[in-house]
Motif scaffolding. Structure first.
Motif, PDB file in Angstrom:
ATOM      1  N   ARG A  74     -29.460  -1.029 -18.727  1.00  0.00           N
ATOM      2  CA  ARG A  74     -30.261  -2.079 -18.087  1.00  0.00           C
ATOM      3  C   ARG A  74     -30.288  -3.388 -18.868  1.00  0.00           C
ATOM      4  O   ARG A  74     -30.235  -4.464 -18.269  1.00  0.00           O
ATOM      5  N   SER A  75     -30.351  -3.329 -20.179  1.00  0.00           N
ATOM      6  CA  SER A  75     -30.432  -4.575 -20.948  1.00  0.00           C
ATOM      7  C   SER A  75     -29.154  -5.395 -20.815  1.00  0.00           C
ATOM      8  O   SER A  75     -29.184  -6.627 -20.881  1.00  0.00           O
ATOM      9  N   VAL A  76     -28.007  -4.716 -20.646  1.00  0.00           N
ATOM     10  CA  VAL A  76     -26.736  -5.407 -20.446  1.00  0.00           C
ATOM     11  C   VAL A  76     -26.572  -5.798 -18.979  1.00  0.00           C
ATOM     12  O   VAL A  76     -26.072  -6.876 -18.650  1.00  0.00           O
ATOM     13  N   PHE A  77     -27.021  -4.914 -18.089  1.00  0.00           N
ATOM     14  CA  PHE A  77     -26.769  -5.114 -16.664  1.00  0.00           C
ATOM     15  C   PHE A  77     -27.494  -6.339 -16.118  1.00  0.00           C
ATOM     16  O   PHE A  77     -26.935  -7.066 -15.286  1.00  0.00           O
ATOM     17  N   VAL A  78     -28.718  -6.588 -16.557  1.00  0.00           N
ATOM     18  CA  VAL A  78     -29.507  -7.678 -15.975  1.00  0.00           C
ATOM     19  C   VAL A  78     -28.808  -9.032 -16.112  1.00  0.00           C
ATOM     20  O   VAL A  78     -28.562  -9.720 -15.113  1.00  0.00           O
ATOM     21  N   PRO A  79     -28.449  -9.482 -17.335  1.00  0.00           N
ATOM     22  CA  PRO A  79     -27.753 -10.780 -17.418  1.00  0.00           C
ATOM     23  C   PRO A  79     -26.373 -10.745 -16.772  1.00  0.00           C
ATOM     24  O   PRO A  79     -25.931 -11.746 -16.188  1.00  0.00           O
ATOM     25  N   ALA A  80     -25.677  -9.588 -16.872  1.00  0.00           N
ATOM     26  CA  ALA A  80     -24.358  -9.481 -16.248  1.00  0.00           C
ATOM     27  C   ALA A  80     -24.462  -9.616 -14.729  1.00  0.00           C
ATOM     28  O   ALA A  80     -23.659 -10.302 -14.093  1.00  0.00           O
ATOM     29  N   VAL A 132     -15.208 -10.083 -25.124  1.00  0.00           N
ATOM     30  CA  VAL A 132     -16.278  -9.762 -24.182  1.00  0.00           C
ATOM     31  C   VAL A 132     -17.605 -10.349 -24.640  1.00  0.00           C
ATOM     32  O   VAL A 132     -18.383 -10.884 -23.842  1.00  0.00           O
ATOM     33  N   GLY A 133     -17.878 -10.283 -25.942  1.00  0.00           N
ATOM     34  CA  GLY A 133     -19.167 -10.739 -26.445  1.00  0.00           C
ATOM     35  C   GLY A 133     -19.428 -12.214 -26.180  1.00  0.00           C
ATOM     36  O   GLY A 133     -20.569 -12.623 -25.964  1.00  0.00           O
ATOM     37  N   ARG A 134     -18.364 -13.037 -26.171  1.00  0.00           N
ATOM     38  CA  ARG A 134     -18.536 -14.472 -25.955  1.00  0.00           C
ATOM     39  C   ARG A 134     -18.241 -14.908 -24.530  1.00  0.00           C
ATOM     40  O   ARG A 134     -18.624 -16.007 -24.127  1.00  0.00           O
ATOM     41  N   SER A 135     -17.520 -14.081 -23.754  1.00  0.00           N
ATOM     42  CA  SER A 135     -17.103 -14.512 -22.419  1.00  0.00           C
ATOM     43  C   SER A 135     -18.278 -14.649 -21.465  1.00  0.00           C
ATOM     44  O   SER A 135     -18.283 -15.557 -20.619  1.00  0.00           O
ATOM     45  N   LEU A 136     -19.289 -13.794 -21.607  1.00  0.00           N
ATOM     46  CA  LEU A 136     -20.442 -13.901 -20.700  1.00  0.00           C
ATOM     47  C   LEU A 136     -21.225 -15.196 -20.920  1.00  0.00           C
ATOM     48  O   LEU A 136     -21.452 -15.947 -19.966  1.00  0.00           O
ATOM     49  N   PRO A 137     -21.662 -15.515 -22.148  1.00  0.00           N
ATOM     50  CA  PRO A 137     -22.373 -16.794 -22.318  1.00  0.00           C
ATOM     51  C   PRO A 137     -21.503 -18.011 -22.027  1.00  0.00           C
ATOM     52  O   PRO A 137     -21.981 -18.996 -21.451  1.00  0.00           O
ATOM     53  N   ALA A 150     -31.371 -18.859 -17.072  1.00  0.00           N
ATOM     54  CA  ALA A 150     -32.153 -17.707 -17.544  1.00  0.00           C
ATOM     55  C   ALA A 150     -31.236 -16.636 -18.132  1.00  0.00           C
ATOM     56  O   ALA A 150     -31.532 -16.053 -19.190  1.00  0.00           O
ATOM     57  N   ALA A 151     -30.109 -16.378 -17.448  1.00  0.00           N
ATOM     58  CA  ALA A 151     -29.157 -15.383 -17.961  1.00  0.00           C
ATOM     59  C   ALA A 151     -28.565 -15.820 -19.293  1.00  0.00           C
ATOM     60  O   ALA A 151     -28.443 -15.014 -20.236  1.00  0.00           O
ATOM     61  N   ALA A 152     -28.198 -17.092 -19.399  1.00  0.00           N
ATOM     62  CA  ALA A 152     -27.627 -17.601 -20.654  1.00  0.00           C
ATOM     63  C   ALA A 152     -28.650 -17.524 -21.786  1.00  0.00           C
ATOM     64  O   ALA A 152     -28.313 -17.139 -22.922  1.00  0.00           O
ATOM     65  N   GLY A 153     -29.914 -17.887 -21.503  1.00  0.00           N
ATOM     66  CA  GLY A 153     -30.953 -17.795 -22.524  1.00  0.00           C
ATOM     67  C   GLY A 153     -31.161 -16.369 -22.999  1.00  0.00           C
ATOM     68  O   GLY A 153     -31.330 -16.114 -24.207  1.00  0.00           O
ATOM     69  N   TYR A 154     -31.126 -15.416 -22.053  1.00  0.00           N
ATOM     70  CA  TYR A 154     -31.267 -14.001 -22.416  1.00  0.00           C
ATOM     71  C   TYR A 154     -30.111 -13.566 -23.315  1.00  0.00           C
ATOM     72  O   TYR A 154     -30.309 -12.852 -24.308  1.00  0.00           O
ATOM     73  N   LEU A 155     -28.888 -14.012 -22.964  1.00  0.00           N
ATOM     74  CA  LEU A 155     -27.712 -13.622 -23.748  1.00  0.00           C
ATOM     75  C   LEU A 155     -27.725 -14.229 -25.144  1.00  0.00           C
ATOM     76  O   LEU A 155     -27.217 -13.618 -26.097  1.00  0.00           O
ATOM     77  N   LEU A 156     -28.285 -15.414 -25.290  1.00  0.00           N
ATOM     78  CA  LEU A 156     -28.379 -16.020 -26.612  1.00  0.00           C
ATOM     79  C   LEU A 156     -29.362 -15.268 -27.498  1.00  0.00           C
ATOM     80  O   LEU A 156     -29.170 -15.157 -28.713  1.00  0.00           O
ATOM     81  N   ARG A 157     -30.434 -14.746 -26.876  1.00  0.00           N
ATOM     82  CA  ARG A 157     -31.416 -13.973 -27.652  1.00  0.00           C
ATOM     83  C   ARG A 157     -30.926 -12.555 -27.942  1.00  0.00           C
ATOM     84  O   ARG A 157     -31.189 -12.011 -29.014  1.00  0.00           O
ATOM     85  N   ARG A 158     -30.224 -11.974 -26.962  1.00  0.00           N
ATOM     86  CA  ARG A 158     -29.742 -10.606 -27.113  1.00  0.00           C
ATOM     87  C   ARG A 158     -28.261 -10.560 -26.745  1.00  0.00           C
ATOM     88  O   ARG A 158     -27.914 -10.176 -25.622  1.00  0.00           O
ATOM     89  N   PRO A 159     -27.379 -10.967 -27.651  1.00  0.00           N
ATOM     90  CA  PRO A 159     -25.954 -11.025 -27.336  1.00  0.00           C
ATOM     91  C   PRO A 159     -25.396  -9.652 -26.960  1.00  0.00           C
ATOM     92  O   PRO A 159     -25.836  -8.620 -27.486  1.00  0.00           O
ATOM     93  N   VAL A 160     -24.444  -9.666 -26.034  1.00  0.00           N
ATOM     94  CA  VAL A 160     -23.746  -8.424 -25.665  1.00  0.00           C
ATOM     95  C   VAL A 160     -22.787  -8.054 -26.782  1.00  0.00           C
ATOM     96  O   VAL A 160     -21.998  -8.882 -27.238  1.00  0.00           O
ATOM     97  N   ARG A 161     -22.896  -6.833 -27.249  1.00  0.00           N
ATOM     98  CA  ARG A 161     -22.004  -6.370 -28.313  1.00  0.00           C
ATOM     99  C   ARG A 161     -20.640  -6.041 -27.708  1.00  0.00           C
ATOM    100  O   ARG A 161     -20.576  -5.320 -26.734  1.00  0.00           O
ATOM    101  N   ALA A 162     -19.598  -6.590 -28.303  1.00  0.00           N
ATOM    102  CA  ALA A 162     -18.249  -6.318 -27.805  1.00  0.00           C
ATOM    103  C   ALA A 162     -17.849  -4.909 -28.191  1.00  0.00           C
ATOM    104  O   ALA A 162     -17.841  -4.540 -29.356  1.00  0.00           O
ATOM    105  N   ARG A 163     -17.555  -4.114 -27.160  1.00  0.00           N
ATOM    106  CA  ARG A 163     -17.106  -2.747 -27.409  1.00  0.00           C
ATOM    107  C   ARG A 163     -15.838  -2.488 -26.629  1.00  0.00           C
ATOM    108  O   ARG A 163     -15.575  -3.108 -25.622  1.00  0.00           O
ATOM    109  N   ALA A 164     -15.080  -1.524 -27.065  1.00  0.00           N
ATOM    110  CA  ALA A 164     -13.814  -1.244 -26.400  1.00  0.00           C
ATOM    111  C   ALA A 164     -14.072  -0.669 -25.020  1.00  0.00           C
ATOM    112  O   ALA A 164     -15.030   0.043 -24.813  1.00  0.00           O
TER     113      ALA A 164
END
Length: 396
Positions: A210-216, A273-278, A382-396
């Protein structure tokens, strides 16, 4: 070596079939103005006709999104081509708006069947070790096909005879060739089951996602909403406000958005992946700002810039969203979670587009567009602000 070459040829042919189907879904885009003149309907009807497509896609994703895993890729793709051909026939026979609604719904059913099945099929046809290149083929076929639809229709409508008929005749011919190609390609699902074993899949959202899904999901919603509004109202805006009546130009501008999205998706491999969303959210925000400027000052250059920048942002954001959500999902729930993301994305194509259509009457096309841009800008910020506070960790 010869085996790899043969597999790559099959992969490219599968991608070509994918592109033909997706081109059919955007083929009517530069023609809506002609349908308005012929049938005398409002801009609201244009946006509803456009949005009906999304309802077809969502319905298939929810009811039969996993069908190709069960009955095989080729039967599902052949069914998708049949729906695509039926859609073209509806537009060819159109004597009123009912035919347009039916054509768009059938187009949505074809896209819903192709979206997952064709992506999997193209990747499975590639030789071992070719996953990265196969992903490129699938991405280019999907978004490139969407871009080729308005480009082809715009060129034929502007420079050939029978503008409301020839584009669909050409598409029917391409669908027939695609069906013949598909019949010669191998099936990649080995353990196939009867059609009666297919069950509707319920999109799910495990707690850890859920924490990843909301901004995505927000970024996906805004990106698809931008595409939806851009492709449904930009031809009317170009004609009414900018006096651009060349349908080839209208088709090219819409196509640029999809081609830019392809480039944005391909850039995710380098950006990460970690930077592509913001970064995608920033691109979407810039694209919205450019579109607002185009509506406010009536500038064609800003419309083109909005298509390129917003399209690239959509590509970055959506592929980054898919990768992040897939990485965060448990393997046994991954398909359901990704289906949920697609449902949210295609909701973005439908509801905001209809909202804009409702506002066109009381406040005009430019006013409706500016209200839409303001709402989408709030969401993506709002999504960008959320991602700046809680960045998505890049995983394989």
């Amino acid at each position: 070596m010869d085996g790899d070459r043969r597999r790559w040829r099959q992969c490219l042919l599968g991608g070509a079939v994918f592109a033909v189907c997706m081109a059919g879904t955007t083929l009517p885009t530069p023609l809506y103005g002609l349908y308005q003149e012929k049938f005398g309907f409002s801009e609201l009807v244009v946006t509803v006709v456009y949005a009906v497509y999304a309802f077809g896609v969502i319905g298939v994703l929810l009811l039969a999104g996993n069908a190709s895993d069960t009955v095989g890729r080729r039967p599902v793709l052949l069914a998708g081509l049949a729906f695509s051909a039926a859609s073209a026939v509806c537009f060819l026979c159109a004597t009123g708006t009912g035919w347009l609604y039916a054509g768009r719904l059938l187009s949505g059913l074809s896209a819903g069947l192709f979206t997952g099945a064709a992506t999997a099929y193209v990747m499975e046809l590639a030789p071992s070790g070719g996953a990265t290149r196969a992903t490129f083929v699938a991405t280019a076929a999907n978004m490139g096909g969407l871009g080729c639809g308005p480009l082809l229709a715009g060129m034929l409508a502007q420079y050939a005879a029978w503008p409301l008929y020839l584009p669909f005749v050409v598409h029917l011919a391409l669908v027939a060739v695609s069906a013949a190609v598909l019949a010669r390609l191998p099936e990649t699902v080995r353990d196939r089951q009867p059609l009666r074993t297919v069950r509707p899949q319920r999109p799910g959202l495990p707690p850890q996602v859920r924490s990843v899904f909301v901004p995505a999901a927000i970024a996906s919603f805004v990106g698809f909403a931008l595409f939806g509004v851009f492709t449904s109202i930009s031809p009317a805006f170009l004609a009414e406000s900018l006096d651009v009546h060349n349908r080839a130009v209208s088709g090219l501008i819409v196509a640029l958005a999809f081609f830019a999205s392809t480039a944005g998706q391909l850039a995710v491999g380098r950006v990460g992946v970690g930077r592509s969303l913001p970064l995608g959210c920033a691109g979407l925000l810039a694209g919205l700002a450019l579109l607002a400027g185009a509506l406010w000052w009536d500038l064609l250059a800003l419309v083109v810039a909005s298509a390129v920048v917003g399209g690239a942002g959509q590509g970055l954001a959506f592929r980054g969203a898919l990768a992040a959500v897939a990485a965060a999902s448990p393997p046994d729930r991954r398909a359901a979670v990704i289906s949920m993301l697609f449902v949210v994305a295609y909701t973005g194509i439908s509801l905001p587009v209809i909202g804009v259509g409702l506002l066109v009457g009381p406040i005009g096309l430019e006013g409706a567009g500016l209200v839409f841009i303001a709402c989408m800008a709030i969401l993506v910020t709002a999504a960008a602000g959320y991602l700046l506070r809680r960045p998505v960790r890049a995983r394989a």
